[in-house]
Design a protein around this motif. Structure first.
Motif, PDB file in Angstrom:
ATOM      1  N   ALA A 197      -1.924  -4.977   8.486  1.00 23.65           N
ATOM      2  CA  ALA A 197      -2.924  -3.972   8.861  1.00 23.65           C
ATOM      3  C   ALA A 197      -2.761  -2.714   8.010  1.00 23.65           C
ATOM      4  O   ALA A 197      -2.370  -1.655   8.521  1.00 23.65           O
ATOM      5  CB  ALA A 197      -2.821  -3.632  10.345  1.00 23.65           C
ATOM      6  N   PRO A 198      -3.056  -2.805   6.718  1.00 27.44           N
ATOM      7  CA  PRO A 198      -2.840  -1.650   5.831  1.00 27.44           C
ATOM      8  C   PRO A 198      -3.647  -0.419   6.223  1.00 27.44           C
ATOM      9  O   PRO A 198      -3.217   0.709   5.967  1.00 27.44           O
ATOM     10  CB  PRO A 198      -3.268  -2.179   4.457  1.00 27.44           C
ATOM     11  CG  PRO A 198      -4.162  -3.342   4.745  1.00 27.44           C
ATOM     12  CD  PRO A 198      -3.628  -3.960   5.994  1.00 27.44           C
ATOM     13  N   LYS A 240       1.193   7.002   5.806  1.00 31.13           N
ATOM     14  CA  LYS A 240       2.258   7.042   4.803  1.00 31.13           C
ATOM     15  C   LYS A 240       3.372   6.104   5.246  1.00 31.13           C
ATOM     16  O   LYS A 240       3.468   5.742   6.417  1.00 31.13           O
ATOM     17  CB  LYS A 240       2.808   8.465   4.629  1.00 31.13           C
ATOM     18  CG  LYS A 240       1.749   9.495   4.285  1.00 31.13           C
ATOM     19  CD  LYS A 240       1.070   9.205   2.949  1.00 31.13           C
ATOM     20  CE  LYS A 240      -0.124  10.119   2.731  1.00 31.13           C
ATOM     21  NZ  LYS A 240      -0.922   9.670   1.562  1.00 31.13           N
ATOM     22  N   LEU A 241       4.245   5.755   4.293  1.00 28.97           N
ATOM     23  CA  LEU A 241       5.276   4.760   4.560  1.00 28.97           C
ATOM     24  C   LEU A 241       6.622   5.261   4.056  1.00 28.97           C
ATOM     25  O   LEU A 241       6.762   5.644   2.891  1.00 28.97           O
ATOM     26  CB  LEU A 241       4.912   3.451   3.842  1.00 28.97           C
ATOM     27  CG  LEU A 241       5.637   2.166   4.212  1.00 28.97           C
ATOM     28  CD1 LEU A 241       5.410   1.817   5.668  1.00 28.97           C
ATOM     29  CD2 LEU A 241       5.155   1.026   3.312  1.00 28.97           C
ATOM     30  N   GLU A 284      -0.182   2.216  -2.512  1.00 22.11           N
ATOM     31  CA  GLU A 284      -0.106   3.575  -1.990  1.00 22.11           C
ATOM     32  C   GLU A 284       1.342   4.042  -2.103  1.00 22.11           C
ATOM     33  O   GLU A 284       2.268   3.223  -2.157  1.00 22.11           O
ATOM     34  CB  GLU A 284      -0.565   3.623  -0.525  1.00 22.11           C
ATOM     35  CG  GLU A 284      -2.002   3.188  -0.296  1.00 22.11           C
ATOM     36  CD  GLU A 284      -3.018   4.173  -0.841  1.00 22.11           C
ATOM     37  OE1 GLU A 284      -2.637   5.348  -1.058  1.00 22.11           O
ATOM     38  OE2 GLU A 284      -4.181   3.772  -1.047  1.00 22.11           O
ATOM     39  N   PRO A 285       1.567   5.364  -2.132  1.00 21.52           N
ATOM     40  CA  PRO A 285       2.948   5.841  -2.230  1.00 21.52           C
ATOM     41  C   PRO A 285       3.805   5.384  -1.058  1.00 21.52           C
ATOM     42  O   PRO A 285       3.357   5.368   0.085  1.00 21.52           O
ATOM     43  CB  PRO A 285       2.784   7.369  -2.229  1.00 21.52           C
ATOM     44  CG  PRO A 285       1.395   7.608  -2.714  1.00 21.52           C
ATOM     45  CD  PRO A 285       0.591   6.465  -2.180  1.00 21.52           C
ATOM     46  N   SER A 296       7.063  -4.853  -7.600  1.00 24.27           N
ATOM     47  CA  SER A 296       5.937  -5.787  -7.623  1.00 24.27           C
ATOM     48  C   SER A 296       5.143  -5.719  -6.323  1.00 24.27           C
ATOM     49  O   SER A 296       3.939  -5.997  -6.301  1.00 24.27           O
ATOM     50  CB  SER A 296       6.438  -7.215  -7.859  1.00 24.27           C
ATOM     51  OG  SER A 296       7.126  -7.713  -6.723  1.00 24.27           O
ATOM     52  N   GLN A 297       5.807  -5.341  -5.220  1.00 26.50           N
ATOM     53  CA  GLN A 297       5.141  -5.252  -3.923  1.00 26.50           C
ATOM     54  C   GLN A 297       4.737  -3.817  -3.574  1.00 26.50           C
ATOM     55  O   GLN A 297       3.773  -3.599  -2.836  1.00 26.50           O
ATOM     56  CB  GLN A 297       6.065  -5.813  -2.831  1.00 26.50           C
ATOM     57  CG  GLN A 297       6.383  -7.298  -3.030  1.00 26.50           C
ATOM     58  CD  GLN A 297       7.517  -7.763  -2.141  1.00 26.50           C
ATOM     59  OE1 GLN A 297       7.311  -8.107  -0.977  1.00 26.50           O
ATOM     60  NE2 GLN A 297       8.736  -7.782  -2.676  1.00 26.50           N
ATOM     61  N   PHE A 298       5.479  -2.845  -4.123  1.00 27.42           N
ATOM     62  CA  PHE A 298       5.205  -1.431  -3.867  1.00 27.42           C
ATOM     63  C   PHE A 298       5.207  -0.681  -5.191  1.00 27.42           C
ATOM     64  O   PHE A 298       6.168   0.021  -5.527  1.00 27.42           O
ATOM     65  CB  PHE A 298       6.233  -0.865  -2.881  1.00 27.42           C
ATOM     66  CG  PHE A 298       6.166  -1.504  -1.521  1.00 27.42           C
ATOM     67  CD1 PHE A 298       5.303  -1.016  -0.548  1.00 27.42           C
ATOM     68  CD2 PHE A 298       6.938  -2.618  -1.230  1.00 27.42           C
ATOM     69  CE1 PHE A 298       5.206  -1.634   0.690  1.00 27.42           C
ATOM     70  CE2 PHE A 298       6.849  -3.237   0.011  1.00 27.42           C
ATOM     71  CZ  PHE A 298       5.980  -2.744   0.969  1.00 27.42           C
ATOM     72  N   PRO A 299       4.123  -0.850  -5.970  1.00 29.40           N
ATOM     73  CA  PRO A 299       4.074  -0.295  -7.334  1.00 29.40           C
ATOM     74  C   PRO A 299       4.223   1.219  -7.382  1.00 29.40           C
ATOM     75  O   PRO A 299       4.658   1.767  -8.398  1.00 29.40           O
ATOM     76  CB  PRO A 299       2.680  -0.720  -7.835  1.00 29.40           C
ATOM     77  CG  PRO A 299       2.287  -1.870  -6.969  1.00 29.40           C
ATOM     78  CD  PRO A 299       2.906  -1.607  -5.640  1.00 29.40           C
ATOM     79  N   GLN A 300       3.867   1.906  -6.300  1.00 30.90           N
ATOM     80  CA  GLN A 300       3.970   3.358  -6.292  1.00 30.90           C
ATOM     81  C   GLN A 300       5.186   3.843  -5.511  1.00 30.90           C
ATOM     82  O   GLN A 300       5.224   4.974  -5.015  1.00 30.90           O
ATOM     83  CB  GLN A 300       2.695   3.979  -5.714  1.00 30.90           C
ATOM     84  CG  GLN A 300       1.456   3.720  -6.576  1.00 30.90           C
ATOM     85  CD  GLN A 300       0.315   4.654  -6.207  1.00 30.90           C
ATOM     86  OE1 GLN A 300       0.490   5.861  -6.102  1.00 30.90           O
ATOM     87  NE2 GLN A 300      -0.864   4.085  -6.003  1.00 30.90           N
ATOM     88  N   ALA A 301       6.195   3.003  -5.441  1.00 27.62           N
ATOM     89  CA  ALA A 301       7.402   3.371  -4.709  1.00 27.62           C
ATOM     90  C   ALA A 301       8.092   4.561  -5.354  1.00 27.62           C
ATOM     91  O   ALA A 301       8.170   4.683  -6.574  1.00 27.62           O
ATOM     92  CB  ALA A 301       8.360   2.186  -4.652  1.00 27.62           C
TER      93      ALA A 301
END
Length: 258
Positions: free
Chosen positions: A102-103, A108-109, A196-197, A219-224
């Motif tokens: 459910a994005p 924020k994460l 997303e960040p 690869s899963q969180f490009p904006q980490a």
């Protein structure tokens, strides 16, 4: 599955996004209290017991897709459309799984000392031995349980953390299911990239996030974004709460300004 949760309003009048705090393995909604006390001043705050933990329902199923769906149903129960999700360890994996389930519910994460990888290592067998030894002894008090656990565990901090979930001779987590589903808990199935960040906070002395995880993480969180807290281990938020809170406040503040 609707989870047991505690909702508190912000101490100050605010329109800031709600924050959801998600604990790790063997934990409960009280575990991230040091973060809750600070973040709850400016944000509505929802603390949850994951399935098979605390006062939440029990289930034979224990995987991240199901646990993320539990969070969605609990957000629905409290009328929260979108929230800042903060998770530690297993709770961080639940938070990451939520980006696939459910994005649209995520503002924020923040992930604390965990990576989106299959660790393929058993770090908790001694803890299970200690827990089961307490159960076999049929003791009723935390003091009695602590004596038994010290025969199996050397870290007093870990013992005291576990004892927070021991009451009247019973563990508040579902020991058999956690044991049976342990491979799912330490495991991971890669999810679609979330563009997303996301803030990854890790303890500098912790083995849970390191350079070997970088490619899979990005690869899963490009904006980490990464924030390393020197001199801290896996319980970085308990060991260095001020440093962790500064990083979280800065990330949330920057995001709000954008």
């Amino acid at each position: 599955m609707k989870l047991n949760a505690r909702l508190q309003t912000a101490q100050q009048l605010t329109s800031n996004s709600p924050i959801v705090l998600i604990h790790g393995l063997f934990g409960s909604l009280d575990n991230l209290g040091v973060l809750a006390r600070s973040l709850g001043q400016d944000h509505p705050l929802l603390q949850i017991d994951l399935r098979n933990h605390g006062l939440s329902p029990r289930s034979e199923e224990m995987n991240y897709s199901a646990m993320a769906q539990d969070v969605v149903e609990t957000l629905d129960e409290y009328g929260i459309k979108k929230a800042i999700i903060i998770g530690h360890s297993m709770g961080g994996k639940v938070a990451m799984a939520l980006t696939a389930v459910a994005p649209e519910r995520i503002d924020k994460l923040v992930l604390i000392d965990i990576a989106p990888v299959d660790y393929q290592v058993r770090r908790h067998d001694e803890i299970f031995e200690a827990i089961n030894a307490v159960s076999r002894a049929n003791v009723k008090t935390r003091q009695q349980a602590a004596v038994i656990m010290r025969e199996h565990l050397n870290e007093e901090g870990v013992i005291q953390f576990l004892l927070k979930s021991f009451s009247d001779g019973e563990w508040k987590f579902n020991v058999p299911v956690l044991w049976e589903q342990y491979e799912n808990i330490v495991g991971w199935k890669n999810i679609p990239a979330w563009n997303e960040p996301a803030l990854f906070i890790r303890g500098g002395a912790s083995p849970y996030v390191d350079e070997s995880h970088r490619e899979q993480l990005l690869s899963q969180f490009p904006q980490a974004r990464a924030h390393v807290v020197a001199g801290a281990g896996h319980w970085v938020h308990a060991e260095k709460p001020d440093a962790v809170l500064r990083a979280i406040h800065r990330f949330i503040g920057e995001s709000a300004a954008n």
